[in-house]
Design a protein around this motif. Sequence first.
Motif, short mmCIF file in Angstrom:
data_model
loop_
_atom_site.label_atom_id
_atom_site.label_comp_id
_atom_site.label_asym_id
_atom_site.label_seq_id
_atom_site.Cartn_x
_atom_site.Cartn_y
_atom_site.Cartn_z
N SER A 63 15.70 12.60 27.16
CA SER A 63 14.63 13.30 27.89
C SER A 63 15.28 14.11 29.01
O SER A 63 16.25 13.67 29.63
N LEU A 64 14.74 15.30 29.27
CA LEU A 64 15.32 16.15 30.32
C LEU A 64 14.33 16.43 31.44
O LEU A 64 14.71 16.60 32.59
N ASP A 65 13.06 16.51 31.11
CA ASP A 65 12.07 16.97 32.08
C ASP A 65 11.20 15.83 32.59
O ASP A 65 10.11 16.07 33.10
N ASP A 66 11.70 14.61 32.46
CA ASP A 66 10.92 13.47 32.93
C ASP A 66 10.73 13.51 34.45
O ASP A 66 9.63 13.27 34.96
N ARG A 67 11.78 13.86 35.19
CA ARG A 67 11.64 13.89 36.64
C ARG A 67 10.77 15.07 37.08
O ARG A 67 10.03 14.98 38.05
N ASP A 68 10.85 16.19 36.35
CA ASP A 68 9.97 17.34 36.64
C ASP A 68 8.51 16.95 36.43
O ASP A 68 7.63 17.34 37.20
N ALA A 69 8.26 16.18 35.37
CA ALA A 69 6.88 15.75 35.09
C ALA A 69 6.40 14.79 36.19
O ALA A 69 5.26 14.87 36.64
N GLN A 70 7.30 13.90 36.63
CA GLN A 70 6.93 12.99 37.73
C GLN A 70 6.59 13.79 38.99
O GLN A 70 5.63 13.49 39.69
N ARG A 71 7.38 14.82 39.25
CA ARG A 71 7.15 15.65 40.43
C ARG A 71 5.80 16.37 40.31
O ARG A 71 5.04 16.44 41.28
#
Lengths: 90, 232
Positions: B11-19
């Motif tokens: 996964s690459l955009d998990d932290r972007d989704a959390q943000r």
Amino acid sequence: MPTIVVEVMPKAELLDPQGKAVLGALTRLGQSQFSSVRVGKRFELTVDGEVTDAVLAEVKTLADEMLSNSVIEDVVGIHVVSTEPAGASV
Amino acid sequence: MRIGVVTFPGSLDDRDAQRAVRIAGAEPVALWHGTHDLDGVDAIVLPGGFSYGDYLRAGAIASHSPIMAEVIQAADRGVPVLGICNGFQMLTEAHLLPGGLIRNDHGSFICRDQRLRVENTSTDWTNGFTDRQEITIPLKNGEGGFIASTAELERLEGENHVVFRYLDVNPNGSLNDIAGITNARGNVVGLMPHPEHAVEPGFGPDTPDAMRSGVDGLTIFTSALEGLLARA
């Protein structure tokens, strides 16, 4: 050890961009006698034991449900290959 | 309200989704693919990336992850589930959404700010948009070509299950310019473009007003949050 081979191809009616790219490369190499290239997958499942009807049935299910996605691909072949150990004379 | 974001290997955009969840006003909860624990979250995001390196088929191996059993049960109970890009691919592989995603018709990875039209504003993830609202959010994929059988396409169109449609250009060969779809209940939505990359001024797509000021993706996350609050 016996090996079950499962072959999967992108559905015939769908564009296969990978095959199209390979065809383009062949054409650039001067190989103009091919009108189409399609790229599929071959899975080799080495079986620990005998290939019984039950094992083959299970592989058929796995081929349909996991190794391929019936929305975009077709399973085009399932067969058992030689059980000769490597290096054995044919 | 707590919105879970599942992290898979690759996964690459998990932290972007959390943000994005945080900026929308909800509490992001990090979930791990290898567990059977949804931690009691109220909604779930399957983020973008390249789980398992796109081996087998994009999203295929991740769709068999332990936590996906719970995600499928939650979706069946009506819990809002959003799949972005690789997450959309997982939703089709898990049969939570119909159709499939194949390699882009032009054979190349594509990354661009993409204009879309919101075609269905009655889903859990789009109820904050106005009918036929046009939005711009980033798109970045190599296998984003949406395909389905003719009968399935007719059903998707006829039952208004197309949620987002590409405008200006079709970036990947998707049939009927489809960028995102929903299930009949409207709680499961999948789309190839990335709303989580357009939620904060200074970090989104360009707009006529200012560089990188686009925040059109935020409404997807606030829609889910407001729906949850209304039901609570």
